[in-house]
Each structure stands twice: as structure tokens, then as C-alpha cells.
Design an enzyme around this catalytic site. Structure first.
Site, PDB file in Angstrom:
ATOM      1  N   SER A 217       0.817  -1.202   0.000  1.00  0.00           N
ATOM      2  CA  SER A 217       0.000   0.000   0.000  1.00  0.00           C
ATOM      3  C   SER A 217       0.861   1.265   0.000  1.00  0.00           C
ATOM      4  CB  SER A 217      -0.917  -0.073   1.216  1.00  0.00           C
ATOM      5  OG  SER A 217      -2.075   0.633   0.991  1.00  0.00           O
ATOM      6  N   ASP A 401      -8.387  -5.981  -5.592  1.00  0.00           N
ATOM      7  CA  ASP A 401      -8.169  -4.729  -4.858  1.00  0.00           C
ATOM      8  C   ASP A 401      -8.796  -3.561  -5.618  1.00  0.00           C
ATOM      9  OD1 ASP A 401      -7.289  -2.830  -3.053  1.00  0.00           O
ATOM     10  OD2 ASP A 401      -5.248  -2.746  -3.852  1.00  0.00           O
ATOM     11  N   HIS A 461      -6.603  -6.221  -1.525  1.00  0.00           N
ATOM     12  CA  HIS A 461      -5.492  -5.440  -0.978  1.00  0.00           C
ATOM     13  C   HIS A 461      -4.810  -6.183   0.176  1.00  0.00           C
ATOM     14  CE1 HIS A 461      -3.638  -1.480  -0.874  1.00  0.00           C
ATOM     15  NE2 HIS A 461      -3.728  -1.462   0.444  1.00  0.00           N
TER      16      HIS A 461
END
Ligand SMILES: *[C@@H]1O[C@H](CO)[C@@H](O)[C@H](O)[C@H]1NC(C)=O
Ligand SMILES: *[C@@H]1O[C@H](CO)[C@@H](O)[C@H](O)[C@H]1NC(C)=O
Ligand SMILES: *[C@@H]1O[C@H](CO)[C@@H](O)[C@H](O)[C@H]1NC(C)=O
Ligand SMILES: *[C@@H]1O[C@H](CO)[C@@H](O)[C@H](O)[C@H]1NC(C)=O
Length: 485
Positions: A217, A401, A461
Site C-alpha cells: 500500500s 483490490d 489489498h
């Protein structure tokens, strides 16, 4: 006042006040809609129990008491299950009393003591790496009853993993001075580098092992930052790091190129209609212009209103359009409840004592984010190019994601300037299975020299949470150099 604000206000109060509040509303929690990561908002009541004292290891290192430091850093018994590990604080800036908290898991398999050491960094800004440890790939999973069990497919089974709450102000890491907070990725690299060189002096038997920086991320910025810092400093350093490469999952690396991909992605996955797509494209065009004009905070605010929904007090466009608060996996509208258990667990007095954090605050990271606001929309692409030319690099995405969607990563990768750039553009993509006899395909891989781009099917994610076996197989193929092809 929104739940977000209640949470943030809370963390500024003392543990005593927190306890009172928790008595009033012990079940309170908010669905996390934070930026690229989880934030922890709860500190468990002390219930009269003794949380022990935080362990600062730098003074031991400075007086040469290495054995004592190692001994003291051994983590005590946790309720439910136990593996050998070490944890404590490394002071990275004395003037501001800035300290990074680490938790280190030597590879569980005895034959693996020379296996690579991985650094894991959560995103955020301000996301605690305890999330990666307890929710994604550490040896422990936390149950609802606040005990732990052992995880299948823990990355720490075969590799030694060093979780660091980074930068200071994140999770258990802290600084006593406003000037101690990182304002850019140079600050991040500098403090992490200090922690790493101290770590390898306290654990010298791991210094010759291969070392990889990894994270996900917003750590798409942190990981290149520490990697580049090592690249620059290693040649003249007293304490050398055997740096081999890095792995980035669903990483925000280059907002200028990435932003423009959201309209098409949300539309093609059926999350928005044509009119809404026009709005997203119009917004992201403005966002790109703001980036080009170096209006970093304005660009962030636009992104925040559109999708991110973190600092802006109102529901984001994405939430309004889809009715979903979860942008980590478009098959799941709300975030799974069990991803939140860890924050209560790590703040139980007995656990605090075992992991050497004493009564120090478990920060939600909002101060960190505030100090990095003008950094979020900046690119680390030039560093990436240098690193891809000199080291092994894995960039992976979860197919499901949203917040750093696979096609958004796909959109920026061809624009990285490195010597393999032309080759990358024509490199074939292969599919791969964990076992050749599997019916299910695990994902896709594209390789140019020692650069690997991987997409894992059926996960978002929080990829190792969604797809533990595939994620483990991916990191194992990369780190063992067994590869895919
Ligand atoms: C933590 O413990 C120390 C020493 O006992 C005490 O001085 C301090 O006020 C405590 N901090 C909090 C936040 O309770
Ligand atoms: C806590 O929950 C786990 C998983 O459901 C279970 O295996 C364990 O026995 C429970 N422990 C206690 C002390 O209740
Ligand atoms: C989402 O809806 C809320 C409530 O109607 C509104 O206040 C907010 O501005 C909307 N968000 C965006 C980005 O349009
Ligand atoms: C790409 O990198 C090379 C080598 O570092 C440099 O000479 C060149 O100017 C760069 N090109 C662009 C477009 O940035």
C-alpha cells in the site's frame, strides 16, 4: 462528531481516560475506512494489571551489552500459542526521543537460519505493522476471545521477518517532538536505516543473510525509500546490510500515473455507471494537473474525497456510489470483523508486558498522516528505476483490490525508467499454479531479468489474508529464487 474524530480525540487522552471511556462503550469500534491501511483506535483497559515497562535497546547496544539486549528482547508468553521472537525499541533520534518499535521472528524451520531476512512495513501513512503480523502473514492469528493461534502459511515459517511500526508515531513507535515526525521519504529512510543498522548489531548472526525490504500500500513509498537509502549508504557503511531486493504489494508508488486509471477500472468492474465514470475521469484529470503543479495537499484532498475517504469528514464518492465502505476487495462490501481483533489484543496488559511496550500509547497514526500529507501524492519512480537496475524486485497486486487496483499498477509500471523498460513492454505473461496438479490458477507473472510483476487471483489489498497459500507461494518463489518459469 464522527466516529473517526472520536477515535482520534481519544488517542490524545491518557490511558486512564481511555479506560473510563472503554467502560462506557467497550464494544465501540468503527469500520476502518482509512487510507490504504488499518488504523488502530482501541487501547484495552488496564484492569489493574501491570503492563510492565517499555524496553529500550539502544543504551545496551551503546555500552556493548549485546547479549543482555538480546536476552531482554525475548518476547514473553502470549495467551494461546507461542513461537520464539524478539521485540523492543530502537532509538533513532535522541534529540527528539524518536523510537521505532520492532518485533522480530526468526524463521521457524530450524534449517532456515540462513534464509533471507524480510523487513515488513505497513502502509498508511500511519498503519501499524502489527496488522501485517496478526492479519496477513505473521505466525499468529488473533481470535475473537483475544487469544492467539498459529497461522497456516506464515511467511515467518521459512523466512525471518522483522515487523517495524514505521515511521515514528505509528502503532507503538513514537517521538516526543513534533519535529521528530517524518515529513518526506528521506526522513522515513533515515530513521529506518538507523533502526536496521542497530538491529543487525544486536543480531549479528543475521547480518550476512540476504535482506529484503517488503511492504504494501502506502509502503509502496516506504519500501523504495529504505531500499534506496541502503543502496546509497551501504558502500561506505560500517554496518553493512546484505541488501538483495524488495517486494511491494498493492503499492502506491506513482500517483501521477496511477490516478488516471480509476475511472476505467471502477466502470469496467461494474461499480459505477457511465455518468459516474465521467465524473471520476474529470476529477482525476484535475488531480493529475494539481500534481503537475506540485499542489500536493490539494491533490491529496481531491483523492480523499473521491476514493480514499480518510481525512475528509464526509463519505467519499466511492462510498456514495457503491454503498460499500471496503475498498480493499470489491467482492466484500464491508471489512471483515476479524481483521480488527489484533488492536485489542496487543493492548492487553499481559500482552503489553510480554512484547515490551509497557503502557505506551498504541497510536492510530493520524499524526503521522498529518505530517506526511504533502508527501502522499509524490512519486518514488526515479528510485524504483535505480533499484530495478541493481536488485531483485517483486511488484504484486491482488486482482480484487480497489484502492491500488492491479490495472492502476499496470498503468504506471511501463513508465519506470530502467534498462529493462523496453523488454518489459513486450515480456509475455504466464499463469501459475501453486501445485502443477491444481485446477485453480494462482495468478499471473511477468518477468524481465530480476524484476517480477505478479497478480494473484481471488484476493484484494489484504492479499495474504484473502489468499494465504498463493501469497506464501509467491513470496517463497521470489525469495528462494526458484522463480515461476
Ligand atoms: C506510564 O507509566 C509511567 C511510569 O509508571 C507513568 O509515569 C506514566 O504516567 C504512565 N503513562 C500512562 C499514559 O499511563
Ligand atoms: C478462543 O477461540 C479459539 C478459536 O475459536 C479456540 O480454539 C480457543 O480454544 C479459545 N480459547 C479460549 C481460552 O476460550
Ligand atoms: C456523499 O454523500 C454525502 C451525503 O449525502 C455528502 O455529504 C458527500 O458530500 C458526498 N460525497 C461526495 C464526494 O460527493
Ligand atoms: C532514464 O535514465 C537514464 C539513466 O539513468 C537517464 O540517462 C535518462 O535521462 C532517463 N530518462 C528519462 C526520460 O528520465
Amino acid at each position: 462528531m464522527s466516529d473517526v474524530n472520536v477515535g482520534r480525540l481519544l488517542l490524545r487522552e491518557s490511558v486512564g481516560v481511555l479506560f473510563l471511556w472503554l467502560c462506557l462503550d467497550s464494544a465501540h469500534s468503527r469500520g476502518c475506512s482509512a487510507f490504504f491501511c488499518r488504523k488502530s483506535h482501541r487501547v484495552s483497559g488496564l484492569r489493574g494489571a501491570d503492563p510492565g515497562s517499555p524496553l529500550f535497546l539502544t543504551p545496551y547496544l551503546e555500552k556493548g551489552a549485546i547479549d543482555e539486549a538480546r536476552k531482554l528482547s525475548e518476547v514473553g508468553d502470549l495467551p494461546g500459542a507461542n513461537v520464539k521472537s524478539h521485540a523492543g525499541y530502537l532509538t533513532v533520534n535522541k534529540q527528539y526521543n524518536s523510537n521505532l518499535y520492532f518485533w522480530f521472528f526468526p524463521a521457524l524451520m530450524p534449517s532456515q537460519e540462513k534464509a533471507p531476512v524480510l523487513l515488513w512495513l505497513q502502509g498508511g501513512p500511519g498503519g501499524t505493522s502489527m496488522f501485517g503480523l496478526f492479519v496477513e502473514h505473521g505466525p499468529y492469528v488473533v481470535y475473537k476471545n483475544l487469544t492467539v493461534g498459529l497461522r497456516d502459511y506464515a511467511w515467518s515459517a521459512r523466512y525471518s521477518v522483522l515487523y517495524i511500526d514505521n515511521p515514528v508515531g505509528t502503532g507503538f513507535s513514537f517521538t516526543d517532538d513534533d519535529k521528530g515526525f517524518a515529513q518526506n521519504q528521506d526522513d522515513v529512510g533515515r530513521d529506518l536505516y538507523s533502526a536496521l543498522t542497530q538491529f543487525f548489531q544486536i543480531f549479528p548472526e543475521y547480518q550476512s543473510n540476504e535482506f529484503y525490504a517488503t511492504g504494501e500500500s502506502y509502503a509502496g513509498k516506504y519500501v523504495p525509500a529504505i531500499s534506496y537509502y541502503i543502496h546509497k549508504n551501504n558502500p561506505t557503511a560500517k554496518v553493512k546490510i546484505n541488501f538483495k531486493g524488495m517486494a511491494i504489494g498493492d503499492g502506491l508508488c506513482d500517483p501521477e500515473m496511477m490516478l488516471g486509471g480509476y475511472g476505467e477500472f471502477l466502470y469496467q468492474t461494474g461499480m459505477i455507471d457511465e455518468q459516474q465514470k465521467q465524473y471520476v475521469v474529470q476529477q482525476t484529470d484535475i488531480g493529475v494537473e494539481l500534481i503537475q503543479q506540485q499542489k500536493w495537499v490539494e491533490a491529496f484532498q481531491l483523492f480523499d474525497r473521491l476514493l480514499n475517504g480518510d481525512v475528509d469528514p464526509y463519505p467519499s464518492f466511492f462510498q456514495n456510489a457503491t454503498g460499500c465502505t471496503n475498498y480493499y476487495n470489491y467482492m466484500t462490501c464491508q471489512e471483515p470483523e476479524d481483521q480488527e481483533y489484533f488492536s485489542q489484543f496487543v493492548t492487553l496488559p499481559a500482552v503489553r508486558r510480554a512484547i515490551h511496550v509497557g503502557n505506551l500509547t498504541f497510536h492510530d497514526g493520524s499524526e503521522v498522516e498529518k505530517h506526511l500529507l504533502q508527501d502522499v501524492m509524490k512519486s518514488v519512480k526515479p528510485w524504483l528505476g535505480v533499484l530495478m537496475d541493481n536488485y531483485r524486485v517483486l511488484i504484486y497486486s491482488g486482482q480484487l483490490d480497489v484502492i491500488v487496483a492491479a490495472p492502476i499498477t499496470e498503468r504506471f509500471l511501463p513508465t519506470v525508467n530502467w534498462t529493462g523498460a523496453a523488454e518489459y513492454k513486450t515480456a509475455p505473461r504466464y499463469h501459475w499454479k501453486v501445485q502443477p496438479s491444481d485446477t485453480e490458477v494462482a495468478g499471473y507473472v511477468r518477468q524481465v531479468r530480476e524484476f517480477y510483476q505478479v497478480i494473484i487471483r481471488g484476493g484484494g489489498h489484504i492479499l495474504p489474508y484473502d489468499q494465504p497459500a498463493r501469497s506464501f507461494d509467491m513470496i517463497d518463489r521470489f525469495l528462494s529464487t526458484r522463480g515461476w518459469i
